[in-house]
Design a protein around this motif. Structure first.
Motif, mmCIF file in Angstrom:
data_model
loop_
_atom_site.group_PDB
_atom_site.id
_atom_site.type_symbol
_atom_site.label_atom_id
_atom_site.label_comp_id
_atom_site.label_asym_id
_atom_site.label_seq_id
_atom_site.Cartn_x
_atom_site.Cartn_y
_atom_site.Cartn_z
ATOM 1 N N LEU A 53 0.714 -1.010 0.391
ATOM 2 C CA LEU A 53 0.123 -0.219 -0.050
ATOM 3 C C LEU A 53 0.979 0.600 0.012
ATOM 4 O O LEU A 53 0.797 2.134 -0.706
ATOM 5 C CB LEU A 53 -1.036 0.205 0.762
ATOM 6 C CG LEU A 53 -1.813 -0.984 1.349
ATOM 7 C CD1 LEU A 53 -2.546 -0.895 2.595
ATOM 8 C CD2 LEU A 53 -3.245 0.036 0.116
ATOM 9 N N SER A 54 2.185 1.506 0.839
ATOM 10 C CA SER A 54 3.056 2.163 0.712
ATOM 11 C C SER A 54 3.854 2.897 -0.059
ATOM 12 O O SER A 54 3.562 3.639 -0.870
ATOM 13 C CB SER A 54 4.471 2.138 1.883
ATOM 14 O OG SER A 54 3.300 1.632 2.754
ATOM 15 N N VAL A 55 4.102 1.953 -1.168
ATOM 16 C CA VAL A 55 4.649 1.617 -2.320
ATOM 17 C C VAL A 55 3.748 1.776 -3.522
ATOM 18 O O VAL A 55 3.890 2.758 -4.204
ATOM 19 C CB VAL A 55 4.850 0.226 -2.420
ATOM 20 C CG1 VAL A 55 5.995 0.153 -4.689
ATOM 21 C CG2 VAL A 55 6.942 -0.108 -1.664
ATOM 22 N N SER A 56 2.696 1.844 -3.506
ATOM 23 C CA SER A 56 1.610 2.272 -4.263
ATOM 24 C C SER A 56 1.155 3.182 -4.311
ATOM 25 O O SER A 56 1.444 4.657 -5.234
ATOM 26 C CB SER A 56 0.233 0.850 -4.377
ATOM 27 O OG SER A 56 0.110 -0.140 -5.121
ATOM 28 N N THR A 57 0.586 3.958 -3.037
ATOM 29 C CA THR A 57 0.883 4.677 -2.933
ATOM 30 C C THR A 57 1.736 6.542 -2.938
ATOM 31 O O THR A 57 1.443 7.401 -3.597
ATOM 32 C CB THR A 57 0.498 5.508 -1.299
ATOM 33 O OG1 THR A 57 -0.402 4.649 -1.025
ATOM 34 C CG2 THR A 57 0.037 7.144 -0.511
ATOM 35 N N LEU A 58 2.659 6.074 -2.891
ATOM 36 C CA LEU A 58 3.975 6.745 -3.238
ATOM 37 C C LEU A 58 3.672 7.045 -4.685
ATOM 38 O O LEU A 58 4.631 7.654 -5.615
ATOM 39 C CB LEU A 58 5.221 5.990 -2.620
ATOM 40 C CG LEU A 58 6.669 7.113 -2.867
ATOM 41 C CD1 LEU A 58 6.505 8.103 -2.265
ATOM 42 C CD2 LEU A 58 7.761 6.187 -2.812
ATOM 43 N N ALA A 59 3.819 5.724 -5.221
ATOM 44 C CA ALA A 59 4.210 6.153 -6.611
ATOM 45 C C ALA A 59 3.014 6.539 -7.809
ATOM 46 O O ALA A 59 3.255 7.495 -8.462
ATOM 47 C CB ALA A 59 3.999 3.827 -7.146
ATOM 48 N N ALA A 60 1.762 6.411 -6.581
ATOM 49 C CA ALA A 60 0.137 7.363 -7.427
ATOM 50 C C ALA A 60 0.532 8.432 -7.535
ATOM 51 O O ALA A 60 0.486 9.332 -7.823
ATOM 52 C CB ALA A 60 -0.210 6.969 -6.670
#
Length: 250
Positions: free
Chosen positions: A39-46
């Motif tokens: 979730l953290s990786v996806s949030t950062l990428a977005a």
């Protein structure tokens, strides 16, 4: 190595009720740890993509408003990676499986960057918080309930397939009303799936604990990644469907 014995614990129709030892607790902790990482990786990428006009221009043709080739790749690649992880579970090493999982998280974050452009920050935060609350409640119920949820698995899987087919059809129909109605079914299905998946993971953890085989417990690290993937998808889908229903567009 054959992993079928591990999965048998997830498919037993008798509720497992016993004290959890070190192995089971560590397995469950790893599942939620990797879910949080994803979730953290996806949030950062977005966030990075949505705030970079240069990156956005690679994904969206601003003149036509349509996705570019790279945009479609970012959109559908996560589905392919999920299939790869499922089909290649036995053949992929732990490191390779983890790498695919992180890549999946990055690509899904990129594909979801558009929501930061379409919806207001307030509605995104509110829907994310609501999704977190729903997920937390259902995860708790799935872990503590004495009701056997196995029998609901096939029904929920049919619901997921139905949602996927309906989404594909609506890509051509472009009906806002159909999408709105479908979102309510989506919230209900993935809310129930959260409890189902948590109980399934509880059984897998119990199976690893009972086995005591170091080789089987080593596979528990890979099973934790797959468990994190399942819960991650449950949460993300609850969030996205809530956003479709309650999100305020800019």
């Amino acid at each position: 190595m054959d992993n079928n014995n591990n999965y048998e614990w997830a498919n037993k129709s008798v509720f497992v009720e016993q004290e959890r030892g070190v192995v089971a607790k560590k397995f469950f902790a790893n599942v939620f740890l990797w879910m949080f990482v994803a979730l953290s990786v996806s949030t950062l990428a977005a966030f990075v993509v949505s705030n970079s006009p240069a990156l956005l221009s690679q994904l969206i043709n601003f003149e036509t408003g349509r996705s570019t080739v790279l945009g479609y790749i970012a959109m559908f690649a996560p589905l392919g990676l999920v299939m790869l992880m499922g089909a290649g579970f036995s053949r992929l090493s732990y490191g390779a499986l983890l790498g695919v999982f992180i890549l999946f998280s990055v690509l899904l974050g990129i594909s979801l960057s558009y929501i930061l452009l379409v919806y207001t920050a307030g509605s995104i935060v509110a829907c994310f918080g609501a999704a977190a609350g729903i997920f937390g409640i259902m995860a708790f119920l799935g872990y503590t309930t004495e009701v056997d949820l196995t029998k609901f698995g096939p029904i929920l899987m049919v619901g997921v397939v139905g949602l996927f087919i309906a989404s594909i059809i609506n890509m051509f129909l472009g009906s806002p009303t159909f999408s709105y109605v479908m979102s309510f079914f989506g919230v209900a299905i993935f809310t129930a799936l959260t409890a189902y998946d948590v109980q399934k993971l509880k059984r897998i953890g119990a199976g690893l604990e009972e086995s005591g085989d170091p080789m089987v417990q080593a596979d528990g690290k890979k099973l934790a990644i797959m468990g994190a993937l399942s819960l991650y998808l449950d949460f993300i889908n609850i969030f996205l469907f809530l956003l479709r229903i309650f999100g305020d567009r800019k």
